[in-house]
Design a protein around this motif. Structure first.
Motif, PDB file in Angstrom:
ATOM      1  N   LEU A   1       0.809  -1.223   0.000  1.00  0.00           N
ATOM      2  CA  LEU A   1       0.000   0.000   0.000  1.00  0.00           C
ATOM      3  C   LEU A   1       0.840   1.269   0.000  1.00  0.00           C
ATOM      4  O   LEU A   1       0.285   2.367  -0.030  1.00  0.00           O
ATOM      5  CB  LEU A   1      -0.934   0.001   1.218  1.00  0.00           C
ATOM      6  CG  LEU A   1      -1.977  -1.127   1.231  1.00  0.00           C
ATOM      7  CD1 LEU A   1      -2.735  -1.141   2.549  1.00  0.00           C
ATOM      8  CD2 LEU A   1      -2.938  -0.962   0.070  1.00  0.00           C
ATOM      9  N   TRP A   2       2.177   1.119   0.034  1.00  0.00           N
ATOM     10  CA  TRP A   2       3.023   2.320  -0.029  1.00  0.00           C
ATOM     11  C   TRP A   2       3.002   2.924  -1.424  1.00  0.00           C
ATOM     12  O   TRP A   2       3.098   4.143  -1.588  1.00  0.00           O
ATOM     13  CB  TRP A   2       4.465   1.985   0.351  1.00  0.00           C
ATOM     14  CG  TRP A   2       4.684   1.609   1.773  1.00  0.00           C
ATOM     15  CD1 TRP A   2       5.029   0.385   2.256  1.00  0.00           C
ATOM     16  CD2 TRP A   2       4.576   2.457   2.925  1.00  0.00           C
ATOM     17  NE1 TRP A   2       5.132   0.413   3.621  1.00  0.00           N
ATOM     18  CE2 TRP A   2       4.866   1.677   4.068  1.00  0.00           C
ATOM     19  CE3 TRP A   2       4.249   3.799   3.097  1.00  0.00           C
ATOM     20  CZ2 TRP A   2       4.852   2.197   5.347  1.00  0.00           C
ATOM     21  CZ3 TRP A   2       4.229   4.320   4.388  1.00  0.00           C
ATOM     22  CH2 TRP A   2       4.535   3.524   5.487  1.00  0.00           C
ATOM     23  N   GLU A   3       2.899   2.078  -2.422  1.00  0.00           N
ATOM     24  CA  GLU A   3       3.023   2.562  -3.796  1.00  0.00           C
ATOM     25  C   GLU A   3       1.872   3.480  -4.176  1.00  0.00           C
ATOM     26  O   GLU A   3       2.038   4.440  -4.909  1.00  0.00           O
ATOM     27  CB  GLU A   3       3.101   1.370  -4.754  1.00  0.00           C
ATOM     28  CG  GLU A   3       4.336   0.506  -4.520  1.00  0.00           C
ATOM     29  CD  GLU A   3       4.423  -0.661  -5.481  1.00  0.00           C
ATOM     30  OE1 GLU A   3       3.672  -0.663  -6.468  1.00  0.00           O
ATOM     31  OE2 GLU A   3       5.238  -1.568  -5.245  1.00  0.00           O
ATOM     32  N   GLY A   4       0.657   3.158  -3.681  1.00  0.00           N
ATOM     33  CA  GLY A   4      -0.487   4.023  -3.975  1.00  0.00           C
ATOM     34  C   GLY A   4      -0.448   5.337  -3.243  1.00  0.00           C
ATOM     35  O   GLY A   4      -1.032   6.333  -3.679  1.00  0.00           O
ATOM     36  N   LYS A   5       0.246   5.365  -2.101  1.00  0.00           N
ATOM     37  CA  LYS A   5       0.471   6.557  -1.268  1.00  0.00           C
ATOM     38  C   LYS A   5      -0.806   7.068  -0.596  1.00  0.00           C
ATOM     39  O   LYS A   5      -0.778   7.460   0.560  1.00  0.00           O
ATOM     40  CB  LYS A   5       1.082   7.712  -2.087  1.00  0.00           C
ATOM     41  CG  LYS A   5       2.411   7.408  -2.726  1.00  0.00           C
ATOM     42  CD  LYS A   5       2.890   8.591  -3.546  1.00  0.00           C
ATOM     43  CE  LYS A   5       4.157   8.252  -4.305  1.00  0.00           C
ATOM     44  NZ  LYS A   5       4.589   9.368  -5.161  1.00  0.00           N
ATOM     45  N   THR A   6      -1.951   7.052  -1.300  1.00  0.00           N
ATOM     46  CA  THR A   6      -3.158   7.698  -0.773  1.00  0.00           C
ATOM     47  C   THR A   6      -3.580   7.102   0.554  1.00  0.00           C
ATOM     48  O   THR A   6      -3.799   7.821   1.536  1.00  0.00           O
ATOM     49  CB  THR A   6      -4.307   7.575  -1.797  1.00  0.00           C
ATOM     50  OG1 THR A   6      -3.861   8.048  -3.049  1.00  0.00           O
ATOM     51  CG2 THR A   6      -5.511   8.365  -1.336  1.00  0.00           C
ATOM     52  N   PHE A   7      -3.712   5.770   0.594  1.00  0.00           N
ATOM     53  CA  PHE A   7      -4.177   5.135   1.829  1.00  0.00           C
ATOM     54  C   PHE A   7      -3.140   5.277   2.939  1.00  0.00           C
ATOM     55  O   PHE A   7      -3.488   5.518   4.103  1.00  0.00           O
ATOM     56  CB  PHE A   7      -4.484   3.658   1.564  1.00  0.00           C
ATOM     57  CG  PHE A   7      -4.980   2.931   2.777  1.00  0.00           C
ATOM     58  CD1 PHE A   7      -6.246   3.191   3.293  1.00  0.00           C
ATOM     59  CD2 PHE A   7      -4.181   2.008   3.425  1.00  0.00           C
ATOM     60  CE1 PHE A   7      -6.702   2.541   4.426  1.00  0.00           C
ATOM     61  CE2 PHE A   7      -4.635   1.340   4.553  1.00  0.00           C
ATOM     62  CZ  PHE A   7      -5.899   1.605   5.061  1.00  0.00           C
ATOM     63  N   ALA A   8      -1.864   5.127   2.587  1.00  0.00           N
ATOM     64  CA  ALA A   8      -0.813   5.261   3.604  1.00  0.00           C
ATOM     65  C   ALA A   8      -0.813   6.667   4.195  1.00  0.00           C
ATOM     66  O   ALA A   8      -0.694   6.843   5.422  1.00  0.00           O
ATOM     67  CB  ALA A   8       0.547   4.944   2.994  1.00  0.00           C
ATOM     68  N   VAL A   9      -0.969   7.668   3.342  1.00  0.00           N
ATOM     69  CA  VAL A   9      -1.015   9.047   3.828  1.00  0.00           C
ATOM     70  C   VAL A   9      -2.228   9.250   4.731  1.00  0.00           C
ATOM     71  O   VAL A   9      -2.138   9.888   5.783  1.00  0.00           O
ATOM     72  CB  VAL A   9      -1.047  10.028   2.632  1.00  0.00           C
ATOM     73  CG1 VAL A   9      -1.380  11.436   3.104  1.00  0.00           C
ATOM     74  CG2 VAL A   9       0.289  10.027   1.915  1.00  0.00           C
ATOM     75  N   ARG A  10      -3.363   8.675   4.340  1.00  0.00           N
ATOM     76  CA  ARG A  10      -4.574   8.825   5.159  1.00  0.00           C
ATOM     77  C   ARG A  10      -4.389   8.187   6.530  1.00  0.00           C
ATOM     78  O   ARG A  10      -4.772   8.769   7.549  1.00  0.00           O
ATOM     79  CB  ARG A  10      -5.763   8.177   4.441  1.00  0.00           C
ATOM     80  CG  ARG A  10      -7.072   8.344   5.198  1.00  0.00           C
ATOM     81  CD  ARG A  10      -8.215   7.590   4.555  1.00  0.00           C
ATOM     82  NE  ARG A  10      -9.430   7.721   5.332  1.00  0.00           N
ATOM     83  CZ  ARG A  10     -10.519   7.007   5.142  1.00  0.00           C
ATOM     84  NH1 ARG A  10     -10.555   6.106   4.167  1.00  0.00           N
ATOM     85  NH2 ARG A  10     -11.580   7.172   5.895  1.00  0.00           N
ATOM     86  N   CYS A  11      -3.783   6.998   6.543  1.00  0.00           N
ATOM     87  CA  CYS A  11      -3.558   6.319   7.827  1.00  0.00           C
ATOM     88  C   CYS A  11      -2.714   7.170   8.769  1.00  0.00           C
ATOM     89  O   CYS A  11      -3.038   7.344   9.952  1.00  0.00           O
ATOM     90  CB  CYS A  11      -2.873   4.973   7.591  1.00  0.00           C
ATOM     91  SG  CYS A  11      -3.947   3.717   6.899  1.00  0.00           S
TER      92      CYS A  11
END
Length: 817
Positions: free
Chosen positions: A264-274
């Motif tokens: 999920l790091w590659e998409g960035k969006t979910f990681a940033v939200r978390c």
């Protein structure tokens, strides 16, 4: 038989009869409220019976579950809930054990309704504050079961949603019940956090996928209250908000593991939200712990793909912006050291094409554009962290980064006439870009302490490198450091401004610290501006940045002496553009002319000397008619119209140093200094060379200038003074470097090996010699007035007897106050 049964029923314990009476014949009728009140009153009156009531209810519930009589199961759970809410006696612990046993029985069932029923009862129990602690109660089963429900894959989507929401509520209940009770099981242990956190993240991620389908507004409004994602986020925030200092690591580690396992790091969006949820939920004083874990995770993934590392860096960028001043914590330089290390690794990966420096079959192929994206992300993150620091710490970071940059002749040794390796050049550019980010918005009241020699000297040495991008970055750094009143955007374009009041410049009086800074570094800055204009690969952006630098120096740091030096510099640039010895192209020479004109137009309006402004405007008007290619508006175009040569430039389109010195001298400026041509100190590049002082150089220039006729309007250049003659006069090139190196080696060796007495005697001799020299200087420089001791000086400067020094005179009492 009926009588016998009735007789036996009358002999049963009262609590059992009361429990039996709450169950109606038809379960659809629900709980018998009147009998429930009697049972509650009995439990409150005889609390020692509460554990037996719970055990009997548990027995009935187990029997009803086995017989699939779910109506009675609901009634039993409702009765348990009411008893829990009403009773807070010391015997509640035994009753709770029976209650939890029944909840466990329901959760083990494969019926979704029973699972949801048991969860709801557990949530009600979790909200009860018990009066007495429990030393032996365990919630391991509930953590595992609720986490399993969070991952439910039931076929019916509505029921699946209900089960997952029940699991989330159950985990929330477990956290509430255990997090503040030290006697309970430690919910922050990794064995529990590794189940709770991934379960919450799974539902948070599932909610994102559901929201991406964009349901209709009506559906959204109906299901908004039932959204598992919102419930999950609320539960996650509550969990993090309760985390103490020692528990942050255990709470964040499962997040990192989940993002790794599911890529999920590659998409960035979910990681940033978390991590936005994490940073906003935890206590602000713990923010740096999250940052440190992210940095450690970045190091652990240093050989992972560039997309993964870029994702971690983007998360760091967002986290630093949220955490503000508390983001870096006590290990300021360690944060920047980690980011700079990643930057250097990325450059190495880009050059070698692999993570281990080899090209074996099976090694990962590195994509250069992904590494460049990572490098840009790291540079932005460095700037984000720097913006959270106070001025003194930002100065330390600037020095730290400067110490990492390979500087030729300082921490980088190259063979003569060898170009800088590509990897070294890339690292220089990346670290200078990092410095640009760090210095953006930098403001200080004392430039001397904020910008020591250990920072400025290496930085200015880069302005002499024959690489256009490096020089441009150095100029941008200097602009950020000097601009303290946001005047930089007003000098973004180089142009002739008829009235600078439209710029609305913020000009403050120069402080004492600014004067000291310019006294120490002003000549260096002027020299590097001059030499920067001599570079052949300069383009419009370089000249615009040089113009901005000259403008900011005039507005931010200029006193009367600095203004004079800057005017001399502008006139020297005009002479540089007129010269054919430097090998500049026609475009470069016209651009330097335009730069000189634009700056003189600016400085004349800042000085507000009418005659000075008149001369500058007259020359500009002449250029507009006869040589528009000597002005910014005629040079800095997409397709400028340049002349074939600049051999014949009319005197009417040139700024005259003699005229400027005359008009400014009438306003109190230093005429002698204004009339002296500016000559840069070329010997700064050679640290081992011995050079004449500035005073000697200026006196030499003044002597040459004084030979010129003052009546001449057009100043003739001092042909006797050239770069070669100055260099030969100042530098003894025959073995000077070797002699200096040998002398230094002998001095170091002497102080390392000589006995202390010899060193002390040597230093004492030097001190005595210094004192003798000082005494000679004092004797020469003392010019006492006519002495009261009666010594009379005769004419023609011959005194009849030596004068008594003024500090040895004895004055009469009437003369002493």
């Amino acid at each position: 038989m009926t009588g016998v049964c009735g007789c036996c029923g009358a002999l049963r314990p009262r609590y059992k009869r009361l429990v039996d009476n709450i169950f109606p014949e038809d379960p659809e009728d629900g709980l018998v409220k009147a009998n429930m009140e009697k049972l509650t009153f009995y439990a409150l009156s005889a609390p020692e019976k509460l554990d037996r009531i719970g055990a009997y209810l548990s027995e009935r519930l187990s029997r009803d579950v086995a017989r699939h009589r779910y109506g009675y199961v609901c009634i039993a759970m409702e009765a348990l809930d009411q008893l829990l809410m009403a009773c807070h006696c010391q015997s509640i612990n035994l009753f709770v054990e029976s209650f939890l046993k029944m909840v466990r029985k329901l959760l083990e069932s494969d019926k979704p309704n029973l699972q949801i029923l048991g969860t709801n009862s557990f949530v009600k129990f979790a909200n009860i504050e018990e009066d007495t602690p429990s030393y032996h109660r365990s919630y391991d089963f509930f953590v595992s079961r609720f986490s399993e429900m969070c991952h439910s894959n039931y076929e019916d989507p509505d029921i699946r949603t209900k089960i997952r929401m029940a699991g989330i509520k159950g985990l929330q209940g477990v956290v509430r019940k255990t997090v503040n009770d030290e006697l309970q099981a430690n919910i922050w242990d990794p064995q529990h956090m590794d189940k709770i956190v991934p379960s919450l993240l799974f539902n948070l991620q599932s909610g994102e996928r559901t929201e991406s389908r964009s349901p209709s507004p009506l559906q959204a409004s109906e299901k908004e209250k039932e959204s598992p994602a919102e419930l999950t986020e609320r539960c996650f925030r509550e969990l993090l908000g309760r985390a103490a200092y020692g528990n942050i690591k255990n709470a964040v580690s499962p997040v990192l593991m989940h993002l790794d396992n599911h890529s999920l790091w590659e998409g960035k969006t979910f990681a940033v939200r978390c991590f936005k949820i994490i940073m906003y939920s935890i206590q602000s004083q713990h923010s740096h712990l999250v940052i440190q874990q992210l940095l450690g995770h970045l190091d652990a993934n240093s050989k992972n793909s560039a997309k993964v590392r870029a994702g971690i860096v983007e998360v760091l960028l967002e986290a630093a912006a949220i955490a503000a001043s508390g983001s870096v914590g006590p290990t300021v330089l360690e944060v920047f050291n980690t980011l700079l290390r990643q930057l250097r690794l990325s450059v190495d990966y880009e050059l070698t094409g692999s993570y281990d420096g080899s090209t074996n079959i099976g090694t990962k192929i590195i994509k250069a554009h992904e590494e460049r994206q990572l490098q840009e992300a790291v540079i932005r993150t460095i700037g984000s962290f720097a913006n959270t620091l106070p001025t003194y710490q930002r100065s330390e970071v600037m020095l730290f980064i400067m110490g990492k940059i390979p500087v030729p002749g300082v921490n980088l040794t190259l063979p003569p006439n060898e170009p800088v390796p590509q990897g070294t050049r890339m690292i220089q550019i990346m670290l200078l870009k990092s410095l640009v980010q760090v210095t953006t918005g930098f403001q200080t009241t004392n430039m001397l302490t904020a910008l020591p020699d250990t920072f400025l000297d290496p930085l200015l040495s880069f302005s002499l490198i024959n690489h256009s991008e490096v020089r441009l970055l150095v100029l941008q750094i200097l602009l950020s450091l000097i601009d303290r009143h946001d005047n930089r955007p007003k000098f973004s374009k180089i142009r002739i401004i008829s009235d600078i009041s439209v710029l609305k410049l913020k000009v403050d009086k120069c402080s004492r610290q600014d004067n000291l800074f310019m006294k120490k570094h002003g000549q260096h800055l002027c020299r590097h501006i001059y030499l920067g204009c001599k570079e052949l690969n300069s383009d419009q952006q370089h000249y615009e940045t040089l113009y901005a630098l000259l403008g900011l120096l005039s507005v931010e740091l200029a006193n009367e002496e600095v203004v004079v030096d800057l005017i001399r510099l502008a006139l020297a640039l005009q002479d540089l553009a007129l010269s054919t010895d430097e090998g500049l192209t026609i475009y470069n020479r016209c651009a330097v002319h335009a730069l000189s004109a634009a700056y003189l137009n600016l400085i004349c309006q800042l000085t507000t000397v009418p005659a000075f402004c008149q001369h500058i405007h007259e020359v500009i008007e002449a250029r507009q008619k006869e040589g528009p290619y000597l002005l910014p508006e005629g040079v800095f175009l997409e397709h400028p119209k340049l002349p074939p040569s600049l051999e014949k430039v009319e005197s009417g389109v040139l700024f005259l140093q003699s005229k400027i010195a005359e008009v400014l001298g009438g306003s109190g400026y230093n005429t002698d200094r204004l009339a002296t041509p500016y000559v840069p100190q070329y010997t700064d590049e050679d640290r081992l060379s011995k050079r004449k002082s500035i005073g000697e150089t200026i006196s030499l220039q003044v002597e040459v200038e004084s030979r010129n006729s003052p009546e001449k309007e057009e100043r003739t250049p001092a042909e006797e003074i050239t770069f070669e003659t100055l260099k030969s006069a100042i530098v003894d090139s025959a073995g000077m470097e070797e002699q200096e190196r040998e002398r230094r080696r002998q001095v170091v060796e002497k102080f390392q090996k000589a006995p202390f007495e010899e060193i002390a005697a040597h230093c004492g001799a030097r001190a005595t010699m210094l004192q003798n020299k000082l005494n000679q200087i004092f004797e020469i420089t003392i010019r006492p007035p006519p002495s009261p001791s009666g010594t009379i000086s005769s004419g023609y400067g011959q005194s009849q007897s030596p004068s008594v020094p003024i500090y040895e005179m004895k004055f009469p009492d009437l003369c002493v106050y």
